[in-house]
Structures are given as C-alpha cells and as structure tokens.
Design a protein around this motif. Structure first.
Motif, mmCIF file in Angstrom:
data_model
loop_
_atom_site.group_PDB
_atom_site.id
_atom_site.type_symbol
_atom_site.label_atom_id
_atom_site.label_comp_id
_atom_site.label_asym_id
_atom_site.label_seq_id
_atom_site.Cartn_x
_atom_site.Cartn_y
_atom_site.Cartn_z
ATOM 1 N N LEU A 32 0.482 -0.971 -0.069
ATOM 2 C CA LEU A 32 0.000 0.050 0.422
ATOM 3 C C LEU A 32 0.945 1.362 0.152
ATOM 4 O O LEU A 32 0.658 2.527 -0.629
ATOM 5 N N ILE A 33 2.038 1.323 0.801
ATOM 6 C CA ILE A 33 2.862 2.412 0.783
ATOM 7 C C ILE A 33 4.084 2.830 -0.520
ATOM 8 O O ILE A 33 3.653 4.191 -1.081
ATOM 9 N N LEU A 34 4.697 2.251 -0.934
ATOM 10 C CA LEU A 34 4.727 1.874 -2.120
ATOM 11 C C LEU A 34 4.051 1.627 -3.583
ATOM 12 O O LEU A 34 4.699 1.418 -4.559
ATOM 13 N N LYS A 35 2.894 1.556 -3.193
ATOM 14 C CA LYS A 35 2.061 1.199 -4.139
ATOM 15 C C LYS A 35 2.203 0.275 -5.658
ATOM 16 O O LYS A 35 2.346 0.308 -7.127
ATOM 17 N N ARG A 36 2.760 -1.468 -4.860
ATOM 18 C CA ARG A 36 3.257 -2.228 -5.745
ATOM 19 C C ARG A 36 1.702 -3.405 -6.614
ATOM 20 O O ARG A 36 2.467 -3.616 -7.773
ATOM 21 N N ASN A 37 0.468 -3.143 -5.851
ATOM 22 C CA ASN A 37 -0.163 -3.278 -6.124
ATOM 23 C C ASN A 37 -0.614 -4.333 -7.061
ATOM 24 O O ASN A 37 -0.513 -5.224 -8.130
ATOM 25 N N VAL A 38 -0.036 -5.748 -6.368
ATOM 26 C CA VAL A 38 0.522 -7.290 -6.455
ATOM 27 C C VAL A 38 -0.838 -7.906 -6.175
ATOM 28 O O VAL A 38 -1.997 -7.554 -4.946
ATOM 29 N N ARG A 39 -1.429 -9.291 -6.652
ATOM 30 C CA ARG A 39 -1.994 -9.659 -5.788
ATOM 31 C C ARG A 39 -2.006 -10.574 -4.810
ATOM 32 O O ARG A 39 -1.262 -11.222 -4.282
ATOM 33 N N ILE A 40 -3.810 -10.549 -4.081
ATOM 34 C CA ILE A 40 -3.729 -10.291 -2.482
ATOM 35 C C ILE A 40 -2.975 -12.192 -2.179
ATOM 36 O O ILE A 40 -2.507 -12.611 -1.526
ATOM 37 N N TYR A 41 -3.031 -12.738 -2.912
ATOM 38 C CA TYR A 41 -2.994 -14.276 -3.143
ATOM 39 C C TYR A 41 -1.362 -13.963 -2.923
ATOM 40 O O TYR A 41 -0.807 -15.249 -2.803
ATOM 41 N N ARG A 42 -0.492 -13.579 -3.944
ATOM 42 C CA ARG A 42 1.062 -13.494 -3.474
ATOM 43 C C ARG A 42 1.563 -12.963 -2.605
ATOM 44 O O ARG A 42 2.504 -13.259 -1.262
ATOM 45 N N ILE A 43 0.371 -12.081 -1.655
ATOM 46 C CA ILE A 43 0.404 -11.832 -0.282
ATOM 47 C C ILE A 43 0.601 -12.777 0.880
ATOM 48 O O ILE A 43 1.195 -13.337 1.818
ATOM 49 N N ILE A 44 -0.093 -13.373 0.968
ATOM 50 C CA ILE A 44 -0.871 -15.091 1.312
ATOM 51 C C ILE A 44 0.390 -15.667 1.336
ATOM 52 O O ILE A 44 0.712 -16.223 2.139
ATOM 53 N N ILE A 45 0.823 -16.018 0.220
ATOM 54 C CA ILE A 45 2.091 -17.188 0.108
ATOM 55 C C ILE A 45 3.594 -16.445 0.187
ATOM 56 O O ILE A 45 3.734 -17.661 0.951
ATOM 57 N N GLY A 46 3.833 -15.000 0.359
ATOM 58 C CA GLY A 46 4.800 -14.570 0.740
ATOM 59 C C GLY A 46 4.610 -14.745 2.682
ATOM 60 O O GLY A 46 6.165 -15.014 3.283
ATOM 61 N N SER A 47 3.710 -14.455 3.282
ATOM 62 C CA SER A 47 3.261 -14.448 4.684
ATOM 63 C C SER A 47 2.979 -16.344 4.985
ATOM 64 O O SER A 47 3.669 -15.804 6.380
ATOM 65 N N LEU A 48 2.709 -16.717 3.914
ATOM 66 C CA LEU A 48 3.327 -18.531 4.476
ATOM 67 C C LEU A 48 4.689 -18.608 4.589
ATOM 68 O O LEU A 48 4.674 -19.484 5.217
ATOM 69 N N PHE A 49 6.050 -18.238 3.915
ATOM 70 C CA PHE A 49 6.744 -18.699 3.624
ATOM 71 C C PHE A 49 7.496 -17.982 4.534
ATOM 72 O O PHE A 49 8.135 -18.507 5.774
ATOM 73 N N GLY A 50 7.185 -16.637 5.469
ATOM 74 C CA GLY A 50 7.559 -15.841 5.986
ATOM 75 C C GLY A 50 7.314 -16.015 7.907
ATOM 76 O O GLY A 50 8.025 -16.306 8.472
ATOM 77 N N SER A 51 5.729 -17.268 7.830
ATOM 78 C CA SER A 51 6.351 -17.759 9.009
ATOM 79 C C SER A 51 6.688 -18.964 9.241
ATOM 80 O O SER A 51 6.302 -19.933 10.798
ATOM 81 N N LEU A 52 7.659 -19.034 8.010
ATOM 82 C CA LEU A 52 8.621 -20.827 8.375
ATOM 83 C C LEU A 52 9.154 -20.700 9.924
ATOM 84 O O LEU A 52 9.825 -21.229 10.297
ATOM 85 N N SER A 53 9.570 -18.990 10.046
ATOM 86 C CA SER A 53 10.709 -19.065 10.863
ATOM 87 C C SER A 53 10.741 -19.039 11.996
ATOM 88 O O SER A 53 11.131 -19.713 13.176
ATOM 89 N N THR A 54 8.950 -20.077 12.411
ATOM 90 C CA THR A 54 8.309 -20.250 13.599
ATOM 91 C C THR A 54 8.678 -21.477 14.067
ATOM 92 O O THR A 54 9.259 -21.745 15.236
ATOM 93 N N PHE A 55 9.634 -22.006 13.240
ATOM 94 C CA PHE A 55 10.060 -23.180 13.438
ATOM 95 C C PHE A 55 11.140 -23.897 13.790
ATOM 96 O O PHE A 55 12.028 -24.431 14.498
ATOM 97 N N LEU A 56 12.088 -22.380 13.233
ATOM 98 C CA LEU A 56 13.096 -22.218 14.035
ATOM 99 C C LEU A 56 13.163 -22.292 15.759
ATOM 100 O O LEU A 56 14.734 -22.296 15.994
ATOM 101 N N ILE A 57 12.399 -22.128 16.372
ATOM 102 C CA ILE A 57 12.682 -22.142 17.680
ATOM 103 C C ILE A 57 12.524 -23.299 18.594
ATOM 104 O O ILE A 57 12.824 -23.329 19.415
ATOM 105 N N PHE A 58 12.595 -24.477 17.299
ATOM 106 C CA PHE A 58 12.533 -25.586 18.398
ATOM 107 C C PHE A 58 14.378 -26.008 17.650
ATOM 108 O O PHE A 58 14.931 -27.308 18.091
#
Length: 251
Positions: A32-58
């Motif tokens: 929104l800030i940089l007006k990238r105008n990407v599709r929402i599914y790409r944001i969801i996929i990027g978020s899912l990948f970023g959440s993999l860092s959760t497993f680093l606590i193990f």
C-alpha cells in the motif's frame, strides 16, 4: 518472521497463526505504501513462507545465525510477493518491510507495557497501528515531495527560502497576468515606490497584496525563474518551516 512465545509455553499452531497474520499485515503495508499493486494471493504466499521462521524455535541456533536466517527469509518473502524488478525496487521493498516491522513491533510493545494485551487485542491492534503508519507515510510523502530549496536574488543580495509548491496558488496580477509567488519575510524591503498593489479574492475574503519584481529565483539549484513577481504575506503560511509558496505556473 516474528516469533512469539506466550507465557513460556509454546503453542505452535497459535504462534504460526500470529506470525502469518503479522507477516501478511507487513507485506500488505509495503504494497500500500509503495503502491506495488500485487495480487492478494502473492501476499498470502509470501506470508506463509515468512511464517516458516516459527519452526526455528525448535532448533538450538546461535543469535547471530538466527539473525542471518531471518534476514534471508525476509528477503525471500519480498521476492515471492513482489518479484524482482530492479535493484532499487527490491531495496525499497526490503527497507519498508523492516520499517513496518519496527513500527508494528514497537507499537505493540509500547501498548503491552501499559495494557496487558490478550491475543485478540494484539490481532486488532496490529492493523490499527499499521493503518495509522500508512496514512502518515502517505501524507508525509506527499507534503515533502512538494518542498523545495529556493534562492531569491534581488539587488545583488541573495535570500534563502524553504518553498512549497501549492497547486491551489493560482494568484496573478490583474495587469500583466503574471503568476505571483508568495513570501513571508521582513528581510526584503517592499517599499511603496517599487511595489505593485494587486487585489485578490479568496474564500476567506478580499484584500490587497503588495508585490515586487525581483531579479530571479533559483529552485533546487536547477530551475531559474527570471523576473518573477513576489507578493508579501503578513501572516505565516501555517506549513512547517515554509516561508515561500510557489505558484502552480512557475514550475
């Protein structure tokens, strides 16, 4: 990308969900800030990948290694969500991801230190913090993109101004239809012998402004305006640090 541990007991599904929500909010904010105008599914996929860092606590990983792994994950998040369209495009995406992360993390930390938040309030508070940040970023970006450094030269003297380009300033003298640049200063002598009195009409009323033709104005060391007409305003402009209002037709 953000790892949360609650009450020293790890609930992997809850931690993963919270990281997914936070990463989604961060990537959405960058878009929104940089007006990238990407599709929402790409944001969801990027978020899912970023959440993999959760497993680093193990894993028993040193702080330095953990830092570099998180940096790599955040870079891959950016590439997955926005793809690569040039180095500057990529760097801006990374910078704003971390800026938004700092704002969100700092905001929640500040609130939680004063009001002990539960998970629901964190989920609600996160979007509100980023919404405020996005609005303020857009406002500042618009305002400061219209700020200029101006050198006014008159009678072999140079005066420095911080100028603002006001698209609403269409003031002209009634005689030669020259655009008028407004200044707020007592350094220049607007004597009645040399001044031109120009009537004006605004939404707040009518009046007469004292104007003067100066030698030149140089904008940002690039744009030279020869023999411009400046008008003296007695009241301050109400804009932060501004003492000159450029006419829309001068640039």
């Amino acid at each position: 990308m953000i790892i949360l541990v609650i009450a020293m007991r790890i609930y992997i599904d809850l931690v993963f969900l919270l990281n997914l929500i936070f990463d989604f909010l961060l990537l959405l904010s960058v878009s929104l800030i940089l007006k990238r105008n990407v599709r929402i599914y790409r944001i969801i996929i990027g978020s899912l990948f970023g959440s993999l860092s959760t497993f680093l606590i193990f894993y028993n990983i040193s702080s330095l290694k953990l830092f570099f792994i998180k940096v790599i994950i955040s870079i891959l998040m950016i590439l997955i969500t926005f793809s690569y369209k040039g180095f500057k495009y990529f760097i801006n995406n990374v910078i704003y991801l971390y800026l938004c992360s700092i704002v969100l993390g700092g905001g929640l930390y500040l609130i939680d230190n004063n009001i002990k938040l539960d998970i629901l309030l964190i989920i609600i508070g996160g979007p509100l913090i980023l919404y405020f940040y996005i609005n303020q970023s857009k406002k500042l970006k618009y305002n400061y993109s219209n700020y200029y450094n101006a050198l006014l030269i008159y009678k072999n003297k140079t005066y420095r101004f911080t100028a603002f380009l006001d698209t609403g300033n269409k003031l002209k003298d009634q005689y030669k239809k020259r655009p008028i640049i407004l200044v707020n200063t007592d350094k220049i002598d607007f004597s009645y012998e040399e001044s031109l009195l120009v009537p004006y009409k605004t939404a707040s009323g009518t009046g007469i402004i004292k104007c003067l033709t100066v030698d030149k104005i140089i904008i940002n060391d690039e744009i030279i305006i020869n023999k411009p007409l400046i008008g003296k305003m007695e009241n301050k402009f109400g804009l932060e640090g501004i003492d000159m209002i450029l006419n829309n037709e001068t640039l």
